[in-house]
Design an enzyme around this catalytic site. Structure first.
Site, short mmCIF file in Angstrom:
data_model
loop_
_atom_site.label_atom_id
_atom_site.label_comp_id
_atom_site.label_asym_id
_atom_site.label_seq_id
_atom_site.Cartn_x
_atom_site.Cartn_y
_atom_site.Cartn_z
N ASP A 195 0.85 -1.20 0.00
CA ASP A 195 0.00 0.00 0.00
C ASP A 195 0.88 1.24 0.00
O ASP A 195 2.11 1.13 -0.05
CB ASP A 195 -0.96 -0.02 1.21
CG ASP A 195 -2.29 0.65 0.87
OD1 ASP A 195 -2.27 1.81 0.42
OD2 ASP A 195 -3.34 0.02 1.04
N HIS A 266 -2.94 3.17 -4.48
CA HIS A 266 -2.31 2.67 -3.25
C HIS A 266 -0.94 2.06 -3.54
O HIS A 266 -0.63 0.97 -3.08
CB HIS A 266 -3.23 1.65 -2.56
CG HIS A 266 -4.44 2.27 -1.92
ND1 HIS A 266 -4.39 2.98 -0.75
CD2 HIS A 266 -5.74 2.31 -2.31
CE1 HIS A 266 -5.60 3.42 -0.43
NE2 HIS A 266 -6.44 3.03 -1.37
N GLU A 329 -10.01 2.90 -4.81
CA GLU A 329 -9.54 4.24 -4.50
C GLU A 329 -8.35 4.68 -5.35
O GLU A 329 -7.28 4.97 -4.83
CB GLU A 329 -9.18 4.33 -3.01
CG GLU A 329 -10.37 4.06 -2.12
CD GLU A 329 -10.03 4.11 -0.63
OE1 GLU A 329 -10.89 4.54 0.14
OE2 GLU A 329 -8.92 3.70 -0.24
#
Ligand code: ACM
Length: 763
Positions: A195, A266, A329
């Site tokens: 991440d 990420h 995201e």
């Protein structure tokens, strides 16, 4: 004759409640009379030549030797007084049948995994001490109550996700977690390995991923909204040798580990190590803040070559059918600003950046599928078109899952509102700092994955459920256990047991299971039993306080000075409830029959008086924050700094309420409070005004208090106790003017602020 049978059934039923505390609840359990006792001549019989089942049998004999000191033989020839594993190909992959009689125990299954699950159920029939690690008192016999259990899972996928990027967890802890998952027949550990805040898996071809990408300069302290940092470098990663060792261990517990390599977003761990993989070329820095990062992988040939190399090493290590590729995201800003991306979109005929994300995922899907594996992605992979072989993990609610199932794609349900185990599970003022939300055990347990919107044919695409533990606020194994347990047990039962669920029944079995967790030294949370407070009018029209707990048999005890309740504190009487007047801080907890506290403390301040539970109207309706009661403003329960639970919240709007005291009433003061939580967008009002009336039409203003526009930056409750002089009215109107847009300098500047109000007291 019928009567005799009936009586026997009743007896068995009573017996079963004490002895069959199995989580997850088996599909079918028929209790019987008697019990099987393990003695030193008991043998464990396995199917001839079945080496995998031999290993399961040895897990059993090792436990029994360590805890009961009995040295049982594992044998391939049939013996009397045996625990027998029997192969029978008629069962499905994870199914088993377990028969316990006074003469022997039989576990029948088609596969070693089925045998393993039969073995897990048998352990839960034995005394709880079997879950410990020290020798038991010789007076405790190793017995299992007689029964026949026929069992198989409702869903094939039952998972827990652990994020090791935000905080790193040692291999030993992950093995312990695997042990616990296996006990409750959770078959998948989803391991979130990469991440923005750190890359945690060794990749031989790209050593900088761990040399550079695993280390961040510092971490956040306190909540994200405080924007504070500790100034200390943080890192950690797993070597491939450690991963191989861990995977061997997981295999022995029939837990599949699904690795997640995040893309296209990420990705700051990787971008910092190899800046050429981003659209701007960097330099980048492993992210120190939580949240969503704008820099993401550039969809260049270089990036695809890199990701294919990484995934090749990952697939060499991990035998799982599924490889999780993230997909959530991914902001599109850097793609919008990149000439390369815009050219690529033209060349490939992609109409927007969502389709570019879809192009990205399709290429990875094609590669992973060519190696005989399948991708899973978070539900954003639906945007711009779903890749042909993708399984969708529905997290932003259930809608993504519904959409994917309608498109005939497999789905794993993991919606935030039921499955995000990083959310608070009790009153935030009494819980360790968490990201937010509120998700107690009962709420998690209430989730139904085959949602009503799906037809029976579509519902077949729901493979199962998963609880997710993101670890921004979880730094230690002990804290991770606190967040995971007991909520992961609810996940296990949703995934395994039939859909007729009964929380009270689960709680009863949980009582025993918590003893097992104690013996396994698992730091589970007791907040599920926490007392909740509400008020009501009793038949004499007096406001009384009602206390309740989810625990089926626990006793509630409380104090009226806010001190932590003891086993000798006041005992709550459900018939008369708590009758108090004025200002009191009540602290309550739940105790078992032995006087042991089995919940956390819950504390609440009450103001019970003339205006308690009086009706009122509201010109603007509250949003999201309703105070958990239609009469939250007059329910006698005072909002506090710790939680937003009791507050009534208005986003960008004023409070305008008329309270009806029922008849003309004498009073001289009005109490009101506003929450101030600058970092969380909550500001006190500019002013508030108190008006009175007897006809509810023409109001006379008694007082207007100006608070000005100075904002406090720390969290506080602004209490007002306004002297009104002697008054005699039926209606009291209160208007509080919302602060307006968030001021310059605030990270939400220009957006509406929240006005949060609680308890209006007229005295
Ligand atoms: C997620 O919680 N971003 C999948």
């Amino acid at each position: 004759m019928k009567k005799i049978i009936f009586l026997i059934l009743i007896t068995l039923n009573a017996f079963s409640q004490n002895n069959y505390n199995i989580i997850p609840k088996p599909q079918k359990l028929v209790a019987a009379k008697g019990q099987f006792k393990v003695i030193n001549t008991t043998s464990v019989v396995i199917p001839a030549g079945n080496e995998e089942v031999r290993k399961i049998a040895e897990q059993l004999t090792t436990k029994i030797k360590g805890i009961w000191g009995l040295d049982l033989e594992v044998s391939e020839s049939l013996k009397p007084n045996a625990i027998r594993f029997i192969d029978n190909p008629a069962y499905s992959e994870e199914a088993y049948e377990l028969k316990v009689s006074p003469q022997n125990i039989e576990i029948t299954a088609a596969t070693p995994k089925g045998h393993f699950y039969g073995y897990q159920t048998l352990l839960q029939l034995f005394p709880v001490e079997i879950f410990g690690s020290s020798r038991v008192n010789s007076k405790i016999a190793l017995v299992a109550p007689a029964c026949t259990i026929v069992d198989e899972p409702r869903f094939s996928y039952r998972g827990v996700m652990l994020d090791v990027s935000r905080h790193f967890f040692p291999v030993e802890f992950i093995k312990k977690l695997i042990d616990n998952l296996a006990v409750n027949k959770i078959n998948t550990l989803h391991w979130h390995l990469t991440d923005d805040q750190g890359w945690r898996i060794e990749i031989k071809k790209y050593p900088k991923l761990t040399e550079i990408g695993s280390i961040r300069k510092e971490s956040m302290v306190g909540h994200y909204r405080e924007q504070k940092f500790d100034g200390k470098p943080y890192g950690g990663f797993y070597t491939q040798d450690q991963i191989r060792d861990l995977l061997n261990y997981a295999q022995s517990k029939y837990v599949t580990v699904v690795p997640e390599i995040e893309m296209p977003g990420h990705a700051m761990g990787a971008l910092t190590a190899y800046p050429e993989l981003g659209c701007t070329g960097g330099p980048y820095e492993v992210r120190t803040k939580w949240g969503v990062e704008e820099n993401v992988y550039c969809p260049s040939e270089k990036t695809f070559a890199f990701l294919e190399d990484v995934l090749t090493e990952v697939m060499d290590l991990f035998p799982s059918k599924y490889i999780h590729i993230g997909g959530d995201e991914c902001p599109k800003d850097s793609w919008k600003a990149s000439a390369f991306c815009q050219d690529l979109m033209k060349k490939e005929g992609l109409k927007d950046e969502h389709e570019l994300q879809s192009y990205f995922i399709r290429r990875i899907d094609k590669f992973v599928t060519s190696k005989g594996r399948r991708i899973i992605g978070w539900d954003e992979i639906l945007e711009g078109g779903l890749s042909p072989n993708a399984t969708v993990m529905s997290w932003r609610g259930i809608e993504g899952g519904i959409e994917a199932a309608k498109q005939m794609h497999d789905v794993i349900m993991t919606p935030t509102s039921y499955m995000y185990l990083d959310y608070y599970q009790g009153n935030p003022s009494k819980e360790p700092l968490a990201i937010g939300g509120f998700l107690n055990l009962e709420k998690t347990y209430s989730f139904e994955p085959q949602v009503a919107e799906l037809s029976p044919d579509q519902a077949k695409y729901i493979l199962g459920v998963q609880g997710n533990l993101w670890t921004e606020y979880v730094k230690t194994p002990q804290h991770a256990e606190y967040m995971l347990f007991p909520r992961a047990l609810a996940v296990a039962e949703i995934g395994w047991s039939d859909k007729t669920k009964d929380f009270k029944n689960f709680s009863g079995r949980l009582d025993t299971h918590l003893k097992r967790l104690d013996l396994m030294a698992v730091n589970y949370s007791k907040s599920a039993n926490n007392v909740s407070f509400s008020t009501e009018l009793n038949p004499q029209k007096r406001t009384v306080i009602k206390l309740s707990t989810a625990h089926p048999t626990g006793q509630i005890r409380y104090t009226l000075d806010g001190s932590s309740p003891l086993s000798t504190s006041l005992l709550y009487d459900a018939a008369s409830k708590v009758k108090i007047l004025g200002d009191n801080t009540l602290s309550a907890a739940v105790f078992d029959q032995n006087g042991k506290k089995i919940s956390g403390d819950n504390v609440q301040t009450f103001v019970i008086g003339n205006s308690s539970r009086k009706n009122y109207t509201l010109e603007n309706q509250p949003k999201r924050y309703t105070g958990n009661d239609p009469l939250a403003l007059t329910d006698g329960i005072k909002g506090n700094e710790g939680s937003k639970d009791q507050w009534v919240g208005f986003e960008g709007k004023n409070l305008s309420t008329v309270i009806d005291l029922g008849t003309k009433t004498l009073f001289s003061r009005l109490g009101i409070a506003f929450l101030s939580d600058y970092h969380d967008w909550v500001l006190p009002p500019k002013n508030f005004e108190i008006l009175v009336s007897n006809d509810n039409k023409s109001f006379e203003s008694l007082k207007k208090i100006d608070l000005g526009t100075a904002v406090k930056t720390s969290k506080a409750v602004r209490h007002f106790n306004v002297d009104l002089g002697k008054q005699n009215y039926r209606y009291v109107k209160v208007i509080a003017e919302n602060f307006g847009p968030l001021p310059t300098g605030h990270y939400g500047a220009g957006k509406p602020s929240w006005l949060m109000v609680d308890e209006i007291e007229i005295k």
